[in-house]
Structure formats: structure tokens, C-alpha cells
Design a protein around this motif. Sequence first.
Motif: not given
Length: 75
Positions: A5-9, A13-19, A46-52
Motif C-alpha cells: 500500500k502506497t500510503i505506507y511507503s 512518509k517523506q511527503l508527510i515530513e515535507r508537508l 490526519k494528513i500529517e499523521a499519514g492516515q489520509r
Amino acid sequence: MSAKKTIYSQEHKQLIERLIEAREAAKIRQEDVAKKLGRTQSYISKIEAGQRRVDLVQLQELAKIYKKPLKFFIS
């Protein structure tokens, strides 16, 4: 064979860190981002937690709010 699942890739994770980095650098609260997007604070959380997941249109909107080029988030 099951697909990863790409949401856990690592890329997600890097995208979330950048956001998070971009929002904090812009000194903008989650509540303010949510208001500009017409969403709730919990949606941004939720976006920043990687849940969305974030789609390209949302990413473009966030880039504008944070005054960052789109490339900042995807490179």
C-alpha cells in the motif's frame, strides 16, 4: 502476490515530513490551513499523521498556502 500500500511507503512518509516542515516553516497552524482549504482541522491532522492520502490538487493547494514549489514536496 499482494501489492504494498502506497500510503505506507517511504515516499509517502517523506511527503508527510515535507508537508509538516513546510507548514511549520510558514508558521501556519493546522486550523488555519483547514480554513483556507474549507476543511476541518482534524482533516489536516490526519494528513500529517499519514492516515489520509493527498491528491495532486490538494498538494498544489497546500504548496500555494505554504509558498513552496510543488517540487519541494515530490523530489
